[in-house]
Design an enzyme around this catalytic site. Structure first.
Site, mmCIF file in Angstrom:
data_model
loop_
_atom_site.group_PDB
_atom_site.id
_atom_site.type_symbol
_atom_site.label_atom_id
_atom_site.label_comp_id
_atom_site.label_asym_id
_atom_site.label_seq_id
_atom_site.Cartn_x
_atom_site.Cartn_y
_atom_site.Cartn_z
ATOM 1 N N HIS A 52 140.348 112.449 30.102
ATOM 2 C CA HIS A 52 139.388 113.158 30.263
ATOM 3 C C HIS A 52 139.635 114.707 31.598
ATOM 4 O O HIS A 52 139.144 113.995 32.070
ATOM 5 C CB HIS A 52 138.114 112.593 30.480
ATOM 6 C CG HIS A 52 136.917 113.946 30.201
ATOM 7 N ND1 HIS A 52 136.015 114.020 31.580
ATOM 8 C CD2 HIS A 52 135.946 114.002 29.055
ATOM 9 C CE1 HIS A 52 134.873 114.968 31.201
ATOM 10 N NE2 HIS A 52 134.917 115.326 29.781
ATOM 11 N N ARG A 53 139.950 115.607 30.584
ATOM 12 C CA ARG A 53 140.591 116.760 31.745
ATOM 13 C C ARG A 53 141.585 116.384 32.476
ATOM 14 O O ARG A 53 141.539 116.848 33.579
ATOM 15 C CB ARG A 53 139.276 117.201 32.864
ATOM 16 C CG ARG A 53 137.922 116.990 31.878
ATOM 17 C CD ARG A 53 136.641 117.965 32.822
ATOM 18 N NE ARG A 53 135.141 117.709 32.147
ATOM 19 C CZ ARG A 53 133.834 117.627 32.967
ATOM 20 N NH1 ARG A 53 134.509 117.905 33.777
ATOM 21 N NH2 ARG A 53 132.987 117.715 32.129
ATOM 22 N N ASP A 81 139.439 121.820 27.407
ATOM 23 C CA ASP A 81 138.744 121.797 27.151
ATOM 24 C C ASP A 81 139.313 123.411 27.166
ATOM 25 O O ASP A 81 139.865 124.027 27.988
ATOM 26 C CB ASP A 81 137.166 122.106 27.923
ATOM 27 C CG ASP A 81 137.037 120.566 27.874
ATOM 28 O OD1 ASP A 81 137.070 119.951 27.198
ATOM 29 O OD2 ASP A 81 135.946 119.876 29.546
ATOM 30 N N HIS A 94 136.741 123.898 31.595
ATOM 31 C CA HIS A 94 135.152 123.267 31.462
ATOM 32 C C HIS A 94 134.398 123.663 30.664
ATOM 33 O O HIS A 94 133.873 123.931 29.498
ATOM 34 C CB HIS A 94 134.938 121.945 32.279
ATOM 35 C CG HIS A 94 133.631 121.335 31.778
ATOM 36 N ND1 HIS A 94 132.366 121.885 32.281
ATOM 37 C CD2 HIS A 94 133.838 120.154 30.521
ATOM 38 C CE1 HIS A 94 131.322 120.671 31.334
ATOM 39 N NE2 HIS A 94 132.342 119.974 30.335
ATOM 40 N N GLU A 185 139.084 121.340 23.034
ATOM 41 C CA GLU A 185 137.792 120.931 22.394
ATOM 42 C C GLU A 185 137.704 123.024 22.579
ATOM 43 O O GLU A 185 137.616 123.193 23.788
ATOM 44 C CB GLU A 185 136.419 120.084 23.812
ATOM 45 C CG GLU A 185 134.842 120.317 23.071
ATOM 46 C CD GLU A 185 134.314 120.410 23.778
ATOM 47 O OE1 GLU A 185 134.846 119.743 25.235
ATOM 48 O OE2 GLU A 185 132.752 120.461 24.215
ATOM 49 N N GLN A 222 137.530 119.097 18.887
ATOM 50 C CA GLN A 222 136.556 118.662 19.163
ATOM 51 C C GLN A 222 135.547 119.131 19.257
ATOM 52 O O GLN A 222 136.171 121.046 20.229
ATOM 53 C CB GLN A 222 136.286 117.541 19.872
ATOM 54 C CG GLN A 222 137.267 117.824 21.603
ATOM 55 C CD GLN A 222 136.987 117.572 22.312
ATOM 56 O OE1 GLN A 222 136.427 117.038 22.899
ATOM 57 N NE2 GLN A 222 137.899 117.539 23.459
#
Ligand code: CA
Length: 404
Positions: A52-53, A81, A94, A185, A222
């Site tokens: 995640h990230r 992201d 993000h 994302e 996503q």
């Protein structure tokens, strides 16, 4: 106590898996008998650990260094992201705002770029990536936004473009240990569309350039919005994931839905009365299955946390007496049926976000983040987004040993 709980969870997950297999028609059943693995995931194969990230628990998020660390720690996928620069380049951040994760506020020549824009209905002051050219973005350096995490890397790393992330994955993942996937994302699609800087076609063009624009490529796209995923479903066969958010949890563990975390923002724009709470119902899941392959729900949709309120003030108490009220003061609730319901709709479930900090762990897990991962793995989650890839990988090994 914990073993009993995990064992009970395992039995529940097995029962769910048995029911799901029973739903298959005969042809599929024969097929599954040969191919199905032993996990309680949609396919029976082992769940994914998604960085995640990047390895954001260790290094400033969304930097090439953080993604590379996640790959080194065993991530199956890394998660960039995406937001847009002024000149329409996809970069990894993000938020459309640069304030929290870069040193932008300390650079005098950029001071005049600070401005207020309406972000998902909320006037928000800050430095927006969409007011910076890529050349200007490259003058910034990343910083660690979480004060409880290592600060010594602040100011060292650049903000990467999506193109650079794909190059990294190609170089570090594919040729070396194993195939590492990318899990981009699209952030705030409605916001970017209104600026004349839509993300979706550029994302597909970048995937195309890297020969990743196919149904079996190691890519998931996503989004928290629905309309852009529906658009993408007409443009690509890459797997799509509907993210599902909420605002917070109430004292009793029920989810709360304050705007803008109550619904996909495109619903707010079009006046669609539905919210995220509707998307997780069987009818909502059936709708999602028309355009997406899986869901990415906040983990509290699956296992929530309940507080204690001995002083009856309506708020969770500081049970462990450490001076703050957080998840460590709460107990995990009975798992919901969301994984089973999503699987029944043919959707996989990638839950977010798993973290190691003690304040993020319900007291049930005894301060060991692996115990939370293990519970979700045994329940049949198909993937986990985590800031701590290595912990997720270790927990998956531990969970596998608990499978029959
Ligand atoms: Ca506390």
């Amino acid at each position: 106590m914990r073993f009993k709980q995990i064992f009970g969870t395992l039995l529940l997950a097995l029962a769910v898996a048995a029911v799901m297999q029973g739903d298959d028609d005969d042809h599929k059943k024969d097929d599954n008998k040969n191919k199905r693995g032993k996990w309680n995931t949609l396919t029976g194969q082992q769940p994914l650990v998604i960085g995640h990230r990047g390895a954001s628990g260790y290094l400033p998020e969304h930097t090439l260094e953080a993604y590379r660390r996640a790959i080194e720690l065993g991530a199956d996928f890394i998660e960039p992201d995406l937001v847009s620069t002024k000149d329409g380049v996809l970069i990894a951040r993000h938020e459309p705002l640069l304030d929290g994760t870069t040193n932008v506020a300390s650079i005098a020549k950029f001071a005049s770029k600070k401005t207020t824009k309406i972000l998902d209905g909320i006037p928000t002051l800050g430095f927006y990536a969409s007011d910076f050219t890529l050349k200007e973005i490259k003058e910034l350096r990343a910083i660690q936004p979480n004060s409880a995490r290592p600060q010594q890397y602040n100011g060292l790393y650049e903000i990467p473009t999506f193109e650079e992330v794909l190059d990294l994955v190609e170089k570090w993942g594919w040729g070396t240990r194993k195939i590492v996937g990318v899990y981009p994302e699209t952030k705030h699609p409605t916001f970017h569309f209104a600026l004349g800087l839509p993300l979706e076609d550029k994302l597909l063009a970048a995937l195309e350039k890297h020969k990743l624009n196919r149904s079996d490529s190691p890519v998931f796209i996503q989004s928290f919005e629905t309309a852009n995923l529906q658009y993408l479903s007409t443009k690509t066969k890459v797997r799509l994931v509907q993210l599902i958010d909420a605002d917070d949890v109430a004292l009793d563990g029920s989810l709360t839905f304050a705007a803008p975390y109550d619904k996909p923002y495109n619903y707010a724009v079009t006046g669609d009365p539905r919210g995220f709470a509707d998307l997780v119902k069987p009818a909502g899941l059936a709708d999602i299955a028309k355009y997406a392959d899986g869901i990415g729900p906040w983990k509290r949709y699956i296992v929530s946390v309940r507080g204690r309120d001995n002083d009856k003030n309506g708020k969770a108490d500081d049970v462990n007496g450490d001076g703050s009220v957080n998840d460590a003061d709460k107990t995990a609730t009975t798992p919901s049926a969301l994984i089973a319901n999503a699987h029944a709709a043919g959707l996989f479930v990638h839950a977010y976000t798993f973290r190691n900090e003690k304040g993020t762990l319900a007291s049930d897990y005894k301060g060991d983040p692996k115990n939370e991962f293990i519970q979700f793995f045994l329940l049949g989650v198909d993937g986990v987004f985590t800031d701590f890839t290595d912990t997720g990988v270790a927990a998956r090994t531990a969970a596998e040993a608990m499978l029959p």
